[in-house]
Each structure stands twice: as structure tokens, then as C-alpha cells.
Write a protein that holds these residues in place. Structure first.
Motif, PDB file in Angstrom:
ATOM      1  N   LEU A 192       1.900   4.151 -11.649  1.00 55.05           N
ATOM      2  CA  LEU A 192       1.924   2.711 -11.383  1.00 55.05           C
ATOM      3  C   LEU A 192       1.257   1.944 -12.519  1.00 55.05           C
ATOM      4  O   LEU A 192       0.288   2.411 -13.125  1.00 55.05           O
ATOM      5  CB  LEU A 192       1.200   2.396 -10.078  1.00 55.05           C
ATOM      6  N   ASP A 193       1.763   0.725 -12.788  1.00 57.75           N
ATOM      7  CA  ASP A 193       1.079  -0.103 -13.774  1.00 57.75           C
ATOM      8  C   ASP A 193      -0.182  -0.688 -13.132  1.00 57.75           C
ATOM      9  O   ASP A 193      -0.348  -0.653 -11.908  1.00 57.75           O
ATOM     10  CB  ASP A 193       2.009  -1.206 -14.304  1.00 57.75           C
ATOM     11  N   PRO A 194      -1.106  -1.238 -13.920  1.00 57.54           N
ATOM     12  CA  PRO A 194      -2.395  -1.669 -13.375  1.00 57.54           C
ATOM     13  C   PRO A 194      -2.292  -2.699 -12.254  1.00 57.54           C
ATOM     14  O   PRO A 194      -3.044  -2.642 -11.277  1.00 57.54           O
ATOM     15  CB  PRO A 194      -3.120  -2.249 -14.602  1.00 57.54           C
ATOM     16  N   ILE A 195      -1.376  -3.667 -12.378  1.00 56.70           N
ATOM     17  CA  ILE A 195      -1.276  -4.695 -11.334  1.00 56.70           C
ATOM     18  C   ILE A 195      -0.757  -4.093 -10.040  1.00 56.70           C
ATOM     19  O   ILE A 195      -1.276  -4.364  -8.946  1.00 56.70           O
ATOM     20  CB  ILE A 195      -0.371  -5.860 -11.799  1.00 56.70           C
ATOM     21  N   ALA A 196       0.263  -3.241 -10.109  1.00 54.21           N
ATOM     22  CA  ALA A 196       0.792  -2.599  -8.909  1.00 54.21           C
ATOM     23  C   ALA A 196      -0.285  -1.748  -8.244  1.00 54.21           C
ATOM     24  O   ALA A 196      -0.385  -1.699  -7.006  1.00 54.21           O
ATOM     25  CB  ALA A 196       2.006  -1.734  -9.262  1.00 54.21           C
ATOM     26  N   ALA A 197      -1.126  -1.061  -9.071  1.00 57.12           N
ATOM     27  CA  ALA A 197      -2.198  -0.243  -8.498  1.00 57.12           C
ATOM     28  C   ALA A 197      -3.210  -1.119  -7.773  1.00 57.12           C
ATOM     29  O   ALA A 197      -3.704  -0.753  -6.687  1.00 57.12           O
ATOM     30  CB  ALA A 197      -2.880   0.558  -9.606  1.00 57.12           C
ATOM     31  N   ARG A 198      -3.520  -2.311  -8.334  1.00 58.39           N
ATOM     32  CA  ARG A 198      -4.474  -3.194  -7.664  1.00 58.39           C
ATOM     33  C   ARG A 198      -3.901  -3.747  -6.359  1.00 58.39           C
ATOM     34  O   ARG A 198      -4.607  -3.877  -5.355  1.00 58.39           O
ATOM     35  CB  ARG A 198      -4.867  -4.352  -8.594  1.00 58.39           C
ATOM     36  N   VAL A 199      -2.604  -4.070  -6.350  1.00 65.57           N
ATOM     37  CA  VAL A 199      -1.964  -4.536  -5.119  1.00 65.57           C
ATOM     38  C   VAL A 199      -2.011  -3.449  -4.065  1.00 65.57           C
ATOM     39  O   VAL A 199      -2.310  -3.705  -2.887  1.00 65.57           O
ATOM     40  CB  VAL A 199      -0.507  -4.969  -5.397  1.00 65.57           C
ATOM     41  N   LEU A 200      -1.735  -2.232  -4.458  1.00 64.92           N
ATOM     42  CA  LEU A 200      -1.774  -1.109  -3.512  1.00 64.92           C
ATOM     43  C   LEU A 200      -3.179  -0.928  -2.957  1.00 64.92           C
ATOM     44  O   LEU A 200      -3.362  -0.703  -1.751  1.00 64.92           O
ATOM     45  CB  LEU A 200      -1.302   0.165  -4.216  1.00 64.92           C
ATOM     46  N   ASP A 201      -4.196  -1.028  -3.850  1.00 69.50           N
ATOM     47  CA  ASP A 201      -5.581  -0.864  -3.390  1.00 69.50           C
ATOM     48  C   ASP A 201      -5.992  -1.984  -2.428  1.00 69.50           C
ATOM     49  O   ASP A 201      -6.867  -1.793  -1.571  1.00 69.50           O
ATOM     50  CB  ASP A 201      -6.534  -0.871  -4.592  1.00 69.50           C
ATOM     51  N   ALA A 202      -5.390  -3.173  -2.570  1.00 72.03           N
ATOM     52  CA  ALA A 202      -5.769  -4.306  -1.723  1.00 72.03           C
ATOM     53  C   ALA A 202      -5.243  -4.169  -0.300  1.00 72.03           C
ATOM     54  O   ALA A 202      -5.720  -4.856   0.612  1.00 72.03           O
ATOM     55  CB  ALA A 202      -5.259  -5.606  -2.350  1.00 72.03           C
TER      56      ALA A 202
END
Length: 383
Positions: free
Chosen positions: A313-323
Motif C-alpha cells: 500500500l502507498d502511505p496514504i492508503a496505509a494511513r486510511v486503513l489504520d484510521a
């Protein structure tokens, strides 16, 4: 030259392996003269510093009984030979032992000892090894042989025998350095193994034909293993172990020293762990040994864990997933705030995550799928 060879053959019956005092005499007066003095007692005090009457008597008793021509004929009948310093086949790295250098080496087997020693590594360890130790020794032996290395060991029970067998199983090159004559199968239980090594590789000894092993000769044999090879790997060893003697000798000679770790609770690995706390390098497979002692380009493969779906995953997608919370629905605005992204970016990444099976949509809300890769990672204790 023939007189020199006969004299050195005789001296292997007179001088104990590793006798530095005798080695100094040999360097001072040569093999022919040393043998003459020991046989006749003529000029011993003047020519051999440190010689005493008691010591001379012991040497003379042995020297009087030598028959080097018979010993040379006996080893020739086995397809063997005597290799002396100065011979084309003599491994010059043995000269690093100084006055403890072997007087000569008795050799069985067709390969050239010097050429084999140039690309050799010792694998040694406990006689009463565990199944783990035997497995690691055999695996290392086979792996090194497949990479073109000659595996040297002592043909003893346990780790030594397992290393030899691992090499033989893949048709590789192995050499056994014995603490007895090359015609003496010791231990008796390894008579067949030593025979196979002699046919496929090399059997090497300082003692002449018929020479028997002693506790001191086993310890002194280890210095030859250490000097002959480019590095020593210890698989299992207690605090008091002949294998650690080999490793420490290798350290003193400037060779590479490696150890295979074992369970922290195992007494058979305690000596190896102590070695690794000092100058030893931890290794777990043949490629790591080859990388340490080999040439440029002998690199072990990179070690890394498995690649998980989340890693792509790219960094933004990873942050969305973590949220996304572990349970329940979350709306776009809340997710965008948690991910530090705009609402449009968050929505775009959610559709990417949906196509990859991470999330699912329900009305205006989003949540993790019940079989989400992130869900599985959390259950395993991952992130």
C-alpha cells in the motif's frame, strides 16, 4: 632430497606432533642432521639447545626403532604418500604454525592437498551432539560442498562425522585429519566412513602408519585443522571442548572463526555462545560461511520476512486503513481526519482498499471486512 624425505618420515615416529622444541632443532640443523644426532648422540648438547640427557634418551629409543622405507612402502600400498615442507603439494599455510608445524604429513587419497587447502573450511563440534547439531553439520557440509568448498574435519563421532557425511552425500570434497596413522580407522565405528573419505577425498595425519591416538594427540591435531583451512565453524561445543581449541587456534592464526547458535538452555551450545560473544561470527547456513571466507561476489541472500498485502500500500492508503476501527462503521469525514488526508483522497483510497479486500461499504459508512488482511495481521500480533 631422498635423504631429507627418509629423515622426515623417520622423525614422524620420533617427534610428537606439535613439539616446538624439536621443531626449533629441525629448523636449526635440518632433518637429516637432526635424525643423525638423535641416533648417535654425537654433538647433541652443542647442536640442540635445551637438550637434556633424559630427553635425549627418550628420543634415541624411538629413533633406533625407525624404518622410514618400510613406512613409505606401507603408505604407498594404500595409495598414499608423504608430503614434506618444500614439496609442491605442501600447504604453505601450515608454516603459520612456526616451530609447531608438522614435520611432514602422511596423506591418503588422490586429490592435491595444497590445492584443496586453498579453498577449505573446517566444520567441527561435539562428539555427543544433539540431533539438531548433526542436522546443522550435515546441512553445512553439503551446502559448502555444493558451493565448491572443501570441508575439513576430524572424522570423530557426532558433528565431525555428520559434516563428512553431508559432503559425501552430494558428491563433494572432504578431508579428514586424524590423530593416528592414516591406516588406522579411529574411531572404529567410523571405519567405513574414513574409507569413503579416503576414496572420495583425503585422509591426512602427522603420525606414521600404525600410529595410535592419545588424548594429547587429539588436541594437537586440532592445530592442523585450524591452520590448514581458511576458517573454522563450530556447530556444538561445551565450555571445555576440543572444538573450541580448534577455534581459538584459528583465531590466533588470523583465520575466520564462526559458530552456529543453539538453544540458550543447551549445555552443548554454551561453548559456541561464549565464542560468539567474543571474536566468533554467527552463521546459520553455508551461504553465510561462504560470504565471510570467500571471494568478492560470494554473497549470502538478503534475509527478510514475508511480504504482506499491506506492505504494497502507498502511505496514504496505509494511513486510511489504520484510521478504520477494529469494529463498527466510520464515515468519510472521520476517516479523513484520522488519516490526515482530504475527503476526496480518503474516498479514492477506500475504493482501492475495497478492491484489495481490506474494507467494505455499508450505506455511507466503511469498515474492515471480516477477513481483512489487516484483521488477520492484528490477530497474529502483527501491525
Amino acid at each position: 632430497m631422498e635423504a631429507e624425505r627418509l629423515a622426515r618420515a623417520a622423525l614422524t615416529r620420533v617427534v610428537e606432533p606439535g613439539d616446538e622444541r624439536a621443531g626449533a632443532w629441525l629448523r636449526r640443523v635440518g632433518a637429516v642432521e637432526l635424525l643423525r644426532v638423535l641416533r648417535t648422540e654425537d654433538g647433541a648438547a652443542e647442536r640442540l639447545p635445551g637438550m637434556t640427557a633424559v630427553r635425549l634418551e627418550g628420543y634415541r629409543l624411538r629413533a633406533a626403532a625407525t624404518d622410514p622405507a618400510r613406512d613409505l612402502a606401507a603408505v604407498a600400498a594404500l595409495g598414499g604418500r608423504l608430503v614434506c615442507p618444500g614439496d609442491r603439494e605442501w600447504p604453505t599455510q601450515l608454516d603459520d604454525l612456526g616451530d609447531a608445524r608438522p614435520v611432514a604429513l602422511w596423506v591418503r587419497g588422490r586429490p592435491d592437498l595444497r590445492l584443496w587447502a586453498l579453498r577449505s573450511v573446517a566444520v567441527v563440534g561435539a562428539r555427543a551432539c544433539t540431533p539438531y547439531g548433526a542436522h546443522m553439520a550435515a546441512t553445512l557440509g553439503a551446502g559448502l560442498a555444493e558451493r565448491g568448498w572443501v570441508v575439513v574435519s576430524g572424522a570423530a563421532f557426532g558433528v565431525d562425522g555428520a559434516a563428512h557425511r553431508g559432503v559425501l552425500a552430494v558428491g563433494g570434497a572432504t578431508a579428514a585429519v586424524l590423530a593416528c596413522g592414516v591406516d588406522v580407522p579411529y574411531p572404529r565405528g567410523h571405519a567405513e566412513l574414513i574409507g569413503r573419505v579416503a576414496r572420495q577425498g583425503l585422509v591426512v595425519a602427522e603420525l606414521p602408519p600404525g600410529g595410535h591416538p592419545t588424548r594429547a594427540r587429539f588436541v594437537l591435531r586440532n592445530r592442523v585443522i585450524a591452520a590448514l583451512t581458511r576458517g573454522t565453524v563450530v556447530v556444538e561445543a561445551e565450555y571445555r571442548s576440543g572444538s573450541l581449541v580448534t577455534a581459538r587456534q584459528a583465531q590466533r592464526l588470523g583465520r575466520f572463526v564462526m559458530g552456529v547458535p543453539g538453544p540458550a538452555t543447551s549445555g552443548l551450545s554454551a561453548g559456541v555462545h561464549e565464542l560468539l560473544r567474543g571474536e566468533g561470527v554467527l552463521v546459520t547456513e553455508a551461504s553465510e560461511v561462504a560470504e565471510l571466507i570467500g571471494e568478492i561476489g560470494d554473497l549470502a541472500p538478503d534475509r527478510r520476512g514475508p511480504v504482506l498485502p499491506r506492505d504494497r500500500l502507498d502511505p496514504i492508503a496505509a494511513r486510511v486503513l489504520d484510521a478504520l476501527p477494529y469494529d463498527g462503521l466510520t464515515r468519510i469525514r472521520e476517516l479523513a481526519r484520522g488519516a490526515g488526508a482530504s475527503a476526496d483522497e480518503t474516498l479514492g483510497r477506500l475504493y482501492e482498499l475495497h478492491s484489495l479486500g481490506f474494507v467494505e461499504r455499508e450505506g455511507d459508512g466503511w469498515r474492515l471486512t471480516r477477513s481483512s488482511p489487516r484483521d488477520r495481521a492484528v490477530r497474529r500480533g502483527g501491525s
